[in-house]
Scaffold this active site. Structure first.
Site, PDB file in Angstrom:
ATOM      1  N   ASP A  15       0.715  -1.204   0.020  1.00 10.22           N
ATOM      2  CA  ASP A  15      -0.028   0.055  -0.091  1.00 10.22           C
ATOM      3  C   ASP A  15       0.970   1.340   0.016  1.00 10.22           C
ATOM      4  OD1 ASP A  15      -2.447   1.498   0.229  1.00 10.22           O
ATOM      5  OD2 ASP A  15      -2.610   1.174   2.188  1.00 10.22           O
ATOM      6  N   ASN A  63     -10.952  -2.929  -5.792  1.00  5.71           N
ATOM      7  CA  ASN A  63     -10.170  -1.848  -6.717  1.00  5.71           C
ATOM      8  C   ASN A  63     -10.939  -1.508  -7.850  1.00  5.71           C
ATOM      9  OD1 ASN A  63      -6.844  -2.898  -5.644  1.00  5.71           O
ATOM     10  ND2 ASN A  63      -8.282  -1.268  -4.779  1.00  5.71           N
TER      11      ASN A  63
HETATM   12  C1  FPP Z   1      -1.920   0.377  -3.241  1.00  2.00           C
HETATM   13  O1  FPP Z   1      -1.361   1.837  -3.118  1.00  2.00           O
HETATM   14  C2  FPP Z   1      -1.263  -0.330  -4.213  1.00  2.00           C
HETATM   15  C3  FPP Z   1      -2.201  -0.952  -5.146  1.00  2.00           C
HETATM   16  C4  FPP Z   1      -3.778  -0.849  -5.032  1.00  2.00           C
HETATM   17  C5  FPP Z   1      -1.612  -1.673  -6.369  1.00  2.00           C
HETATM   18  C6  FPP Z   1      -0.485  -2.587  -5.873  1.00  2.00           C
HETATM   19  C7  FPP Z   1       0.397  -2.810  -7.047  1.00  2.00           C
HETATM   20  C8  FPP Z   1       1.428  -2.704  -7.574  1.00  2.00           C
HETATM   21  C9  FPP Z   1       2.454  -2.628  -6.462  1.00  2.00           C
HETATM   22  C10 FPP Z   1       1.989  -2.721  -8.815  1.00  2.00           C
HETATM   23  C11 FPP Z   1       1.705  -3.888  -9.689  1.00  2.00           C
HETATM   24  C12 FPP Z   1       2.004  -5.255  -8.951  1.00  2.00           C
HETATM   25  C13 FPP Z   1       2.602  -6.245  -9.576  1.00  2.00           C
HETATM   26  C14 FPP Z   1       2.517  -7.469  -8.901  1.00  2.00           C
HETATM   27  C15 FPP Z   1       3.636  -6.303 -10.709  1.00  2.00           C
HETATM   28  P1  FPP Z   1      -2.683   2.824  -3.336  1.00  2.00           P
HETATM   29  O2  FPP Z   1      -2.860   3.193  -4.794  1.00  2.00           O
HETATM   30  O3  FPP Z   1      -3.825   2.296  -2.573  1.00  2.00           O
HETATM   31  O4  FPP Z   1      -2.081   4.098  -2.762  1.00  2.00           O
HETATM   32  P2  FPP Z   1      -2.586   5.048  -1.590  1.00  2.00           P
HETATM   33  O5  FPP Z   1      -3.064   4.351  -0.394  1.00  2.00           O
HETATM   34  O6  FPP Z   1      -1.614   5.792  -1.294  1.00  2.00           O
HETATM   35  O7  FPP Z   1      -3.541   5.675  -2.277  1.00  2.00           O
END
Ligand code: FPP
Length: 228
Positions: A15, A63
Site C-alpha cells: 500500500d 479496486n
Molecule cells: C496500493 O496503493 C497499491 C495498489 C492498489 C496496487 C499494488 C500494485 C502494485 C505495487 C503494482 C503492480 C503489481 C505487481 C505485482 C507487478 P494505493 O494506490 O492504494 O496507494 P494510496 O493508499 O497511497 O492511495
C-alpha cells in the site's frame, strides 16, 4: 543479518503508491509504476532470505471502483511484470500462481497469466502468488462451494485445502506498508494466526532493509497459536 526464525510464507499488502506519487506532485500512476518496479527487488530478496512462498496483494476485488484510467494502468503493469520477469522466475525455479477471480480480467492478461503459470508449474524452490481481483471473503465462499460440489464435508481443513494458496500453507507473516492498520480482505481465512507487521513506509520505498526489519521483528515474536 542474523535471522532468528524465517517465515516460510509471507503475505504483503503493498500500500501507499498513490500517496508516494502525490507527495512528489505526480499522478497516482507514477506511484504504481515505481511500486511495480519494487516488486522484483522484494521478491528476489525475500527468496534469498529463505522465504519459501510470497503472496502479493496487487489488485483487490474492490479496486475496480477506482477511476478507469488507474485500473487500466494497474492491469498494464501486471501484464508487463509477467512479460518482463517470467524468464527470471523460470530460471530461479519459482512457481507463479495468480489468485483471485479470473473471469473479470481481460483476455490478454488471462493469456499472459496462463502461460507463466503453465510454464512454471513444475518449479519447486519457491511459490509466488500474485493476488489480482482477489477478495478473502469471496475466496472462502468459493472454497465452501467447491466442497459442496464435490460432496465433501465442510471442515476447517477442507476449506483450507480449497483456498487459492493451499500449496503455500498459511502465511506466517503478513506485512502491510503505507501506514494503514487493517487487512482489507486479504488472506482472511489463512491469516487466522499470522503475525502482523505494519509500517508507515510507502510501498515504493519499502526496500530490502525495510523487509529485513520485518523479518527481524518476526524472528522475535512468540507464536502460541491459541495455546499458552
Ligand atoms: C496500493 O496503493 C497499491 C495498489 C492498489 C496496487 C499494488 C500494485 C502494485 C505495487 C503494482 C503492480 C503489481 C505487481 C505485482 C507487478 P494505493 O494506490 O492504494 O496507494 P494510496 O493508499 O497511497 O492511495
Amino acid at each position: 543479518m542474523e535471522t532468528v526464525n524465517v517465515p516460510s510464507h509471507v503475505g504483503i499488502i503493498m500500500d501507499g503508491n498513490g500517496r508516494w506519487a502525490t507527495a512528489k506532485g505526480q499522478k497516482r500512476s507514477y506511484g504504481h509504476k515505481h511500486g511495480s518496479a519494487n516488486v522484483d527487488n522484494i521478491v528476489t530478496h525475500a527468496f534469498k532470505r529463505g522465504v519459501k512462498s510470497l503472496t502479493l496483494y496487487a489488485f483487490s476485488a474492490e479496486n475496480w471502483a477506482r477511476p478507469k484510467e488507474e485500473v487500466d494502468e494497474l492491469m498494464k503493469l501486471l501484464k508487463a511484470y509477467l512479460k518482463k520477469f517470467a524468464k527470471k522466475l523460470y530460471k530461479n525455479d519459482v512457481r507463479l500462481i495468480v489468485i483471485g477471480g479470473r473471469e473479470e480480467l481481460s483476455e490478454d492478461l488471462r493469456k499472459a497469466i496462463s502461460e507463466v503459470e503453465e510454464k512454471s508449474k513444475d518449479n519447486k524452490s519457491n511459490i509466488l502468488n500474485i493476488a489480482i481481483n482477489y477478495g478473502g471473503r469471496q475466496e472462502i465462499v468459493n472454497a465452501v462451494k467447491r466442497l459442496i460440489e464435490k460432496g465433501e464435508e465442510i471442515t476447517v481443513n477442507g476449506i483450507s485445502e480449497n483456498l487459492y494458496t493451499s500449496l503455500s500453507g498459511d502465511p506466517d507473516l503478513i506485512i502491510r506498508t503505507g501506514g494503514e492498520l487493517r487487512l482489507s480482505n486479504f488472506l482472511l481465512y489463512q491469516g487466522a494466526y499470522s503475525e502482523l507487521y505494519f509500517t508507515d513506509v510507502l510501498w515504493p520505498d519499502f526496500n530490502e532493509i525495510e523487509f529485513d526489519k520485518a523479518m527481524e521483528e518476526f524472528g522475535h515474536r512468540k507464536r502460541r497459536f491459541g495455546k499458552v
